[in-house]
Write a protein that holds these residues in place. Structure first.
Motif, PDB file in Angstrom:
ATOM      1  N   SER A 122      35.382  42.354  47.718  1.00 52.34           N
ATOM      2  CA  SER A 122      35.195  41.043  47.107  1.00 52.34           C
ATOM      3  C   SER A 122      34.552  41.117  45.737  1.00 52.34           C
ATOM      4  O   SER A 122      34.219  40.106  45.144  1.00 52.34           O
ATOM      5  N   GLN A 123      34.316  42.329  45.231  1.00 51.45           N
ATOM      6  CA  GLN A 123      33.641  42.472  43.956  1.00 51.45           C
ATOM      7  C   GLN A 123      34.522  43.224  42.975  1.00 51.45           C
ATOM      8  O   GLN A 123      35.409  43.975  43.350  1.00 51.45           O
ATOM      9  N   HIS A 124      34.242  43.002  41.688  1.00 55.55           N
ATOM     10  CA  HIS A 124      34.896  43.805  40.670  1.00 55.55           C
ATOM     11  C   HIS A 124      33.904  44.037  39.554  1.00 55.55           C
ATOM     12  O   HIS A 124      32.842  43.420  39.494  1.00 55.55           O
ATOM     13  N   ALA A 125      34.234  44.944  38.659  1.00 54.14           N
ATOM     14  CA  ALA A 125      33.319  45.309  37.586  1.00 54.14           C
ATOM     15  C   ALA A 125      33.363  44.266  36.487  1.00 54.14           C
ATOM     16  O   ALA A 125      33.991  44.434  35.454  1.00 54.14           O
ATOM     17  N   PRO A 182      36.637  21.779  44.842  1.00 58.06           N
ATOM     18  CA  PRO A 182      35.918  23.051  44.995  1.00 58.06           C
ATOM     19  C   PRO A 182      36.610  23.977  45.981  1.00 58.06           C
ATOM     20  O   PRO A 182      37.129  23.537  47.017  1.00 58.06           O
ATOM     21  N   LEU A 183      36.614  25.254  45.672  1.00 57.43           N
ATOM     22  CA  LEU A 183      37.212  26.274  46.529  1.00 57.43           C
ATOM     23  C   LEU A 183      36.119  27.288  46.862  1.00 57.43           C
ATOM     24  O   LEU A 183      35.663  28.038  46.002  1.00 57.43           O
ATOM     25  N   ARG A 184      35.723  27.299  48.107  1.00 58.69           N
ATOM     26  CA  ARG A 184      34.533  28.062  48.502  1.00 58.69           C
ATOM     27  C   ARG A 184      34.701  29.557  48.279  1.00 58.69           C
ATOM     28  O   ARG A 184      33.770  30.242  47.858  1.00 58.69           O
ATOM     29  N   HIS A 185      35.890  30.092  48.571  1.00 59.25           N
ATOM     30  CA  HIS A 185      36.054  31.538  48.397  1.00 59.25           C
ATOM     31  C   HIS A 185      35.978  31.938  46.932  1.00 59.25           C
ATOM     32  O   HIS A 185      35.485  33.026  46.609  1.00 59.25           O
ATOM     33  N   VAL A 186      36.421  31.051  46.034  1.00 58.32           N
ATOM     34  CA  VAL A 186      36.311  31.345  44.602  1.00 58.32           C
ATOM     35  C   VAL A 186      34.851  31.302  44.179  1.00 58.32           C
ATOM     36  O   VAL A 186      34.371  32.186  43.451  1.00 58.32           O
ATOM     37  N   GLU A 187      34.136  30.287  44.625  1.00 59.10           N
ATOM     38  CA  GLU A 187      32.729  30.153  44.276  1.00 59.10           C
ATOM     39  C   GLU A 187      31.920  31.369  44.717  1.00 59.10           C
ATOM     40  O   GLU A 187      30.970  31.770  44.042  1.00 59.10           O
ATOM     41  N   ARG A 188      32.318  31.978  45.833  1.00 58.74           N
ATOM     42  CA  ARG A 188      31.549  33.090  46.398  1.00 58.74           C
ATOM     43  C   ARG A 188      32.142  34.455  46.075  1.00 58.74           C
ATOM     44  O   ARG A 188      31.634  35.477  46.551  1.00 58.74           O
TER      45      ARG A 188
END
Length: 270
Positions: A4-7, A139-145
């Motif tokens: 779920s992360q990127h640089a 709002p889109l929760r997965h985008v926010e997180r």
């Protein structure tokens, strides 16, 4: 690095080409959600040429989960209609390699698996219409997180074609009722990237036992006063591949898309 992360900051997240180059260099290993706003993103299915015709017919028979936006020539890693500097073998942040329906490798580069008989299908992705939803203040929760959208196998059967058949996969976004109504209106404009939802409300009605346990992607809770809203998903070919068991296939890793040079606005019907 977690999926779920990127640089962040290591590349220009607003440029489609920069995102692809970051994938190519290995700098981007996570979800492409929220990257390169305005540009179409795509799912991937790569199959041997002797299965490509049947898979094309399967996609044509199931345009909601499998809307094709680009197809390569046999053996070519290029899909010029989607981008001039684009290499199918390297420009996704994550791939899955399948043999006889079994997942045998997950990698950021499929060059070592490439064959001269492969045909690549790029399929429209719901991440493309998320920009339109966000522009509407939804709002889109997965985008926010910074998470991958949750995805589920369903009891909805796809229309079979040749050897290809299986259940539809859906992506889920929890929305308040008013936002859900507006989301239907907004996403109906984008049939080439899955269009309007296929279901709203009780997950059990489409065969989903526990909405907190996605089959792909990351879990996102549905809060009181929200409805789970389900869209057809381009991960459907992965579910079909696991069922049909072709001798060889390559797909994207869920949430790890191809960012193309095409604009989302090109795919809006009104």
């Amino acid at each position: 690095m977690p999926a779920s992360q990127h640089a962040a900051g290591a590349f220009d997240i607003g440029s489609a080409l920069s995102v692809r180059l970051a994938c190519r260099s290995g700098a981007l290993k996570g979800t492409t959600s929220g990257l390169a706003p305005g540009f179409v993103q795509g799912n991937l299915a790569i199959l041997p040429a002797d299965l490509a015709g049947d898979f094309l017919r399967f996609c044509q028979a199931n345009p909601r989960p499998c809307p094709i936006i680009g197809v390569s020539d046999v053996g070519s890693p290029l899909v010029p209609v989607l981008g001039r500097d684009l290499d199918i073998r390297t420009d996704f942040p994550g791939y899955r390699v399948w043999e006889n329906g079994e997942l045998v490798a997950e990698t950021g580069d499929v060059g070592q698996y490439w064959r001269d008989d492969l045909v690549s299908f790029v399929i429209g992705c719901s991440l493309s219409f998320e920009e339109a939803l966000l522009d509407e203040g939804i709002p889109l929760r997965h985008v926010e997180r910074g998470l991958r959208v949750p995805m589920f196998r369903t009891s909805i059967d796809c229309v079979p074609a040749g050897p290809f058949s299986g259940p539809m996969v859906v992506s889920m976004r929890p929305l308040k009722a008013a936002h859900a109504i507006r989301a239907i209106q907004v996403t109906s404009r984008f049939p080439a990237v899955h269009g309007a939802p296929v279901h709203i409300g009780d997950p059990a009605l489409i065969g989903i036992r526990d909405v907190s346990q996605p089959d792909y992607g990351d879990a996102v809770e549905v809060l009181p006063g929200e409805l789970p809203v389900f869209w057809a998903c381009g991960v459907t070919p992965q579910s079909v591949i696991a069922k049909v068991k072709p001798p060889f296939a390559i797909t994207h890793a869920p949430g790890c898309m191809l960012v193309t040079d095409r604009r989302n606005t090109e795919f809006a019907v009104i």
